[in-house]
Design a protein around this motif. Structure first.
Motif, PDB file in Angstrom:
ATOM      1  N   ARG A 173      10.373   1.348   1.805  1.00 28.44           N
ATOM      2  CA  ARG A 173      10.643   0.777   2.512  1.00 28.44           C
ATOM      3  C   ARG A 173       9.374  -0.360   2.389  1.00 28.44           C
ATOM      4  NH1 ARG A 173      11.830   0.800   8.819  1.00 28.44           N
ATOM      5  NH2 ARG A 173       9.805   2.428   8.517  1.00 28.44           N
TER       6      ARG A 173
ATOM      7  N   VAL B   9       5.789  -0.782   2.862  1.00 31.58           N
ATOM      8  CA  VAL B   9       4.432  -1.211   3.647  1.00 31.58           C
ATOM      9  C   VAL B   9       3.097  -1.720   3.256  1.00 31.58           C
ATOM     10  CG1 VAL B   9       2.608   0.604   4.877  1.00 31.58           C
ATOM     11  CG2 VAL B   9       5.033   1.749   4.519  1.00 31.58           C
ATOM     12  N   LEU B  10       2.850  -3.302   3.587  1.00 35.39           N
ATOM     13  CA  LEU B  10       1.799  -4.142   3.248  1.00 35.39           C
ATOM     14  C   LEU B  10       0.493  -3.627   4.071  1.00 35.39           C
ATOM     15  CD1 LEU B  10       4.807  -6.778   3.672  1.00 35.39           C
ATOM     16  CD2 LEU B  10       3.280  -5.855   1.819  1.00 35.39           C
TER      17      LEU B  10
ATOM     18  N   VAL C 203       5.301  -3.255   7.814  1.00 34.57           N
ATOM     19  CA  VAL C 203       6.669  -2.314   7.213  1.00 34.57           C
ATOM     20  C   VAL C 203       7.948  -3.605   7.459  1.00 34.57           C
ATOM     21  CG1 VAL C 203       8.756  -1.273   6.852  1.00 34.57           C
ATOM     22  CG2 VAL C 203       6.189  -0.806   8.155  1.00 34.57           C
TER      23      VAL C 203
ATOM     24  N   VAL D 162       0.608  -1.364   0.379  1.00 33.47           N
ATOM     25  CA  VAL D 162       0.129   0.207   0.480  1.00 33.47           C
ATOM     26  C   VAL D 162       0.987   1.389   0.107  1.00 33.47           C
ATOM     27  CG1 VAL D 162      -1.931  -0.999   0.928  1.00 33.47           C
ATOM     28  CG2 VAL D 162      -0.322   0.542   2.407  1.00 33.47           C
ATOM     29  N   SER D 163       2.393   0.862   0.319  1.00 34.68           N
ATOM     30  CA  SER D 163       2.950   1.970   0.466  1.00 34.68           C
ATOM     31  C   SER D 163       4.692   2.211   0.854  1.00 34.68           C
ATOM     32  CB  SER D 163       2.560   3.371   1.781  1.00 34.68           C
ATOM     33  OG  SER D 163       3.398   4.052   2.235  1.00 34.68           O
TER      34      SER D 163
END
Lengths: 359, 359
Positions: free
Chosen positions: A261, A263-264, A302, A255-256
């Motif tokens: 890094r 981000v899930l 993360v 998602v990011s």
């Protein structure tokens, strides 16, 4: 369409291999297998384990026993030192009345007296729990005879003795924990025989100690591994199972890329927050063995990747390996079953029928 | 009869005091309150928070939003950087179509483009998420303007900006995290104004930073604490809440005195396995402040008491304080409500309606 992330995905092919491997290994040593169903809490999987040769299932609570018994999986050991009160006694009696074969754990004379006072003699059996070094519940092995004798005195069937070598959950501890378990059970069997209560079943085993327990000289007649069915990051890191054996993952969306890094959208509410002091992270990525989940909150994981490993793009789906699979499964209502890795569509959805059955 | 242990018990009187205290504190500073409902996931509690003055609720997932909106609690901020795909877009559109006021988090121009491409402009609003030092999701505060400008450009309403100062979860870090949050939000507001997108809502807050956020000079207009409703062992140990404010406990039975310790039938499957590096144990005992849960597995908590504190007898019920209450609540289907501490019978049972709604 695949389900919306995050969700738990079972790799059916791998899971079937895991079930067969464990069943065959136990059978080759002449040992009975009674897998711990708290790991999967799922009727379909319990049936596969019994079809592969398991002599019955282990559960942790009366509630789990009720769920499996209702599905016909009714040869059950509740490997827990229950403290019997009238509501629990009524539920155990009801299970026995419908034909279920139930044994429960006892680790004190006082607990045996509760079973007797509740009128459960002749309805359920008991197994004496002994402490093999994990120092959780269980009486000292030398006290097993006194606990068993109290049961015999009260007319309660003493089916056997069991231990859980949970101290195998540490790096390098697997073989020694299996050895201590064998030693504790040997002492317990002597103590029980001396007290006039010969245990038919001498039960041990955890997933990390499973392989070692097969190799050593031991009075064990039955093993109760749980996690072997799926594997998880803990077993991977302990060396008890390979990455290639991991049959359950959490599918998550990137998602990011905040901070460079990954981000899930799978956090501790689907992976479980377990992190043993020796774990290298909060979980791993099946397709990125050098990656680690370095930060975990309820809905975010993360991850940092290994050197030179490119960040999967925003919107990509990645497969996460929970540290402790029993906790992950207990957080969801359904497991999505994929016939083999790489399939995009699940072939089935199984209900986690005993999820949340804590009592 | 009380329920069979282990179960989660709400002390209604304390919870109502907590709800009022936080609402009054925010109102006294002229701040809006949007409590995070991921902590309780329960309609009845959401209604009490709104009745006490909350301007709406915060949630973490579309699934949680659906549960609360269906109950009429439909002024909702999904404080999460969702990655929008067609199924998620359809669900958000359906919420908007039934009149819910929904905002979602965005932390990149790419995420804004997904919102636009999914046709959600005019249906939902966005809030730009910025990183205030927790280093999870959120863009840099200086990038907030670019993200907001992309939304304005696409015709998407930019409702505001938010941060989560999760780094307040460490001893002595609360005031500094609140200060960093205020600083990050100040920079973000400037960045957004310069880009032509004035944020109406400037939202911050976590439970540990809540008190500090009320005291400092800050652009914050709204706070989103979650855990304040119940308290937990983490807040107790961080000094953010007192033991006397803890309104949710796990009731557990003493099942064994193995090893001279207290073995209880509440494990990580009801308490949650969270243990921050700075936590003094796996959870605490409300009525034995010197006691600690020193060992936790799925169905066992092993506690050691303070010096001179007598072991509660076998069969006794004790009240455990989970380290992280959000995880505990998400593990059960129901909360048992006791009008006041000491009541034996619950007065009500509330369904944890959004339990497991991870997506």
């Amino acid at each position: 369409m695949p389900p919306t992330t995050p969700y738990l995905a079972v790799d059916l092919e791998r899971m079937q291999v895991n079930i067969a491997r464990v069943a065959d290994a136990a059978s080759a040593r002449g040992l009975a297998l009674r897998p711990h169903a708290k790991t999967h809490k799922t009727i379909e999987i319990g049936r596969m384990q019994v079809a592969a040769g398991a002599h019955g299932l282990t559960v942790a609570t009366i509630g789990e026993a009720e769920v499996f018994a209702a599905a016909g999986l009714d040869d059950l050991c509740i490997a827990y030192p229950l403290w019997i009160d009238p509501p629990r006694a009524a539920r155990l009696s009801a299970l026995a009345a419908r034909g279920a074969a139930i044994s429960i754990g006892v680790d004190s004379v006082a607990a045996v007296e509760r079973v007797a006072r509740a009128g459960l003699a002749g309805r359920i059996a008991v197994r004496v729990e002994v402490d093999a070094g994990h120092h959780r519940s269980g009486c000292a092995p030398t006290e097993a005879g006194a606990v068993a004798a109290a049961a015999v005195q009260a007319g309660i069937e003493v089916e056997g003795v069991f231990a859980f070598p949970g101290h195998a959950y540490a790096p390098g501890a697997r073989a020694e924990a299996a050895r201590q378990e064998a030693e504790a059970l040997t002492v317990a069997v002597h103590s029980m025989r001396a007290a006039g209560a010969t245990p038919l079943v001498v039960s041990g085993g955890s997933t990390p100690s499973f392989a070692a327990a097969l190799e050593i000289d031991s009075p064990v007649t039955e093993l109760r591994p749980g996690v072997t069915v799926f594997g998880d990051a803990q077993q991977w890191e302990l060396g008890a199972m390979d990455a290639a054996e991991i049959a359950l993952t959490a599918h998550a969306t990137v998602v990011s890329h905040a901070g460079g890094r990954l981000v899930l959208d799978a956090g501790s509410k689907v992976l479980g927050p377990d992190r043993a002091p020796w774990a290298t992270g909060h979980g791993r990525l099946l397709d990125h063995p050098d990656a680690r989940i370095v930060q975990l909150s309820e809905h975010h994981a993360v991850a940092e990747l290994g050197e030179g490993d490119a960040l999967p793009p925003l919107g990509a789906t990645v497969r996460l390996v929970p540290n402790h699979v029993c906790m992950a499964v207990n957080l969801v209502d359904e497991l999505h079953v994929f016939d083999r890795a790489g399939d995009v569509e699940p072939s089935a959805t199984w209900r986690v029928a005993a999820r949340g059955r804590n009592s």
